[in-house]
Design a protein around this motif. Structure first.
Motif, PDB file in Angstrom:
ATOM      1  N   HIS A  57      -5.174  -1.401  -8.363  1.00 43.50           N
ATOM      2  CA  HIS A  57      -4.339  -2.564  -8.009  1.00 43.50           C
ATOM      3  C   HIS A  57      -4.899  -3.244  -6.774  1.00 43.50           C
ATOM      4  O   HIS A  57      -5.830  -2.733  -6.152  1.00 43.50           O
ATOM      5  N   HIS A  59      -3.926  -3.947  -3.646  1.00 43.01           N
ATOM      6  CA  HIS A  59      -3.682  -3.631  -2.232  1.00 43.01           C
ATOM      7  C   HIS A  59      -4.968  -3.249  -1.506  1.00 43.01           C
ATOM      8  O   HIS A  59      -5.837  -2.581  -2.065  1.00 43.01           O
ATOM      9  N   HIS A  62      -6.918   0.002  -1.472  1.00 38.29           N
ATOM     10  CA  HIS A  62      -7.574   0.378  -2.732  1.00 38.29           C
ATOM     11  C   HIS A  62      -8.769  -0.528  -3.053  1.00 38.29           C
ATOM     12  O   HIS A  62      -9.530  -0.228  -3.968  1.00 38.29           O
ATOM     13  N   HIS A 115       5.155  -1.100  -8.508  1.00 37.59           N
ATOM     14  CA  HIS A 115       4.627  -1.129  -7.134  1.00 37.59           C
ATOM     15  C   HIS A 115       3.953  -2.485  -6.910  1.00 37.59           C
ATOM     16  O   HIS A 115       4.243  -3.188  -5.950  1.00 37.59           O
ATOM     17  N   ASP A 134      -0.784   3.971  -7.139  1.00 36.78           N
ATOM     18  CA  ASP A 134       0.456   4.074  -6.369  1.00 36.78           C
ATOM     19  C   ASP A 134       1.676   3.962  -7.280  1.00 36.78           C
ATOM     20  O   ASP A 134       2.751   3.563  -6.840  1.00 36.78           O
TER      21      ASP A 134
END
Ligand code: ZN
Ligand code: FE
Length: 256
Positions: A57, A59, A62, A115, A134
């Motif tokens: 994802h 974020h 990551h 998330h 996550d």
């Protein structure tokens, strides 16, 4: 088919990255790239060269090292469709139900929003591994930044449907806090009591609690147990629907 060698490494305050190496083909994949130095150090330590980068994802913890890892290694970057924030540097966008090949084996993509809206998880059926980013943590789940409880429950249900002997790699070491919270809402759960003792022992010894087995999560993770009568009773929600129980758990965990 050769067994995938696995190497988990820490970065940031509590993140885990994982390298997967196939000895037959020499191919190596890394799950997420929050820290380029950590990825490159792990590769050097193992003597492996990176062929694939799998992103869960958008974020920063990551993706922040994606560009540097890609230019250093020339790896192929596979990641989610840009449904929320686009990720720069993805070569192949994949979504729910898609399958791609890594080192002669199929990798199945599960879209698990909640998330984030773009979250994907990678399931390796032949190796019985899943990388949950996550979405699912040991005894916990991700915070709902871009989704609601119904969406996240639907996502964790996809993971619950995998074979119970699947090894679960989560992206963070949140297990000790998750265990304390789980004990607060599900105090009579014997499997949880035992796992909590084990987690305390592991953390005291400086060891990782990840990966975890799906079977163990089904027994101990409150977010996978919204249909459990004992847990529901302890929440005072015997007759509520699963989404309400999940939402209540997530809200209590946010306040915990
Ligand atoms: Zn995240
Ligand atoms: Fe994260």
């Amino acid at each position: 088919m050769a067994t995938l060698q696995r190497f988990q490494f820490s970065y940031g305050s509590d993140n885990y990255g994982v390298l997967l190496h196939d000895t037959d083909t020499g191919q190596t994949a890394c799950i997420d790239a929050g820290d380029a130095d950590a990825v490159m150090n792990a590769l050097e330590q193992q003597g492996w060269s990176l062929s694939h980068l799998l992103i869960t994802h958008h974020h920063g913890d990551h993706t922040a090292g994606l560009g540097a890892v890609k230019s250093a290694t020339g790896c192929q970057v596979i990641g989610p469709h840009p449904v929320s924030q686009p990720i720069i540097g993805i070569d192949q966008h994949v979504g729910d139900g898609d399958t791609f090949q890594f080192a002669g084996r199929a990798v199945n993509v599960l879209h698990t929003p909640g998330h984030t809206a773009d979250m994907i998880n990678f399931y390796f059926p032949e190796d019985k591994l899943v990388f949950t980013g996550d979405t699912l943590f040991s005894m916990g789940c991700g915070r709902l930044f871009e989704g609601n409880a119904a969406m996240m429950l639907n996502s964790v249900n996809k993971l619950k449907a995998l074979p119970h002997d699947t090894l679960v790699y989560c992206a963070h070491e949140y297990t000790a806090t998750n265990a304390r919270f789980a004990m607060a809402v599900d105090p009579d759960n014997v499997a949880l009591q035992q796992r909590s003792v084990e987690v305390t022992r592991l953390r005291a010894a400086g060891e990782a609690t990840v990966p975890t087995l799906l079977q163990l999560e089904l027994q101990t993770n409150p977010f996978l147990r919204t249909d459990n009568p004992q847990l529901r009773q302890s929440l005072g929600m015997d007759t509520a629907d699963d989404v309400s129980v999940f939402a209540e758990l997530r809200e209590r965990r946010n306040q915990y």
